[in-house]
Design a protein around this motif. Structure first.
Motif, PDB file in Angstrom:
ATOM      1  N   GLN A 195       0.773  -1.099  -0.188  1.00 22.27           N
ATOM      2  CA  GLN A 195      -0.094   0.326  -0.024  1.00 22.27           C
ATOM      3  C   GLN A 195       1.039   1.280   0.067  1.00 22.27           C
ATOM      4  O   GLN A 195       0.650   2.340  -0.622  1.00 22.27           O
ATOM      5  N   ARG A 209       2.597   1.504  -3.397  1.00 24.66           N
ATOM      6  CA  ARG A 209       1.820   1.823  -4.634  1.00 24.66           C
ATOM      7  C   ARG A 209       1.505   3.469  -4.352  1.00 24.66           C
ATOM      8  O   ARG A 209       1.732   4.150  -5.360  1.00 24.66           O
ATOM      9  N   ASN A 265       4.653   5.244  -5.407  1.00 24.63           N
ATOM     10  CA  ASN A 265       4.618   5.135  -7.043  1.00 24.63           C
ATOM     11  C   ASN A 265       3.735   6.182  -7.789  1.00 24.63           C
ATOM     12  O   ASN A 265       4.157   6.787  -8.684  1.00 24.63           O
ATOM     13  N   TYR A 266       2.660   6.219  -7.307  1.00 26.24           N
ATOM     14  CA  TYR A 266       1.432   7.174  -7.937  1.00 26.24           C
ATOM     15  C   TYR A 266       2.054   8.620  -7.616  1.00 26.24           C
ATOM     16  O   TYR A 266       1.858   9.391  -8.815  1.00 26.24           O
TER      17      TYR A 266
END
Length: 55
Positions: free
Chosen positions: A13, A16, A19-20
């Motif tokens: 989580q 992610r 990275n976003y």
């Protein structure tokens, strides 16, 4: 080393999300560092307010 499923879930989580944020930065989109966690109901209420026709 990630041993439990819960540790793995939290790591994925967080990664992610990082990275976003990095992808947005590469595209030139600026965001605030803090993202607020809103419930689905709160988000729907926010957009219902804007979709109401004005009288």
């Amino acid at each position: 080393m990630l041993r439990t499923t819960e540790q793995k879930r939290k790591y994925i989580q967080a990664t992610r999300s990082q990275n976003y944020q990095a992808s947005l930065k590469l595209e030139g989109i600026t965001t605030t560092a803090q993202t607020t966690q809103q419930s689905k109901a709160e988000i729907l209420q926010k957009y219902k307010k804007y979709s109401q026709p004005e009288s």
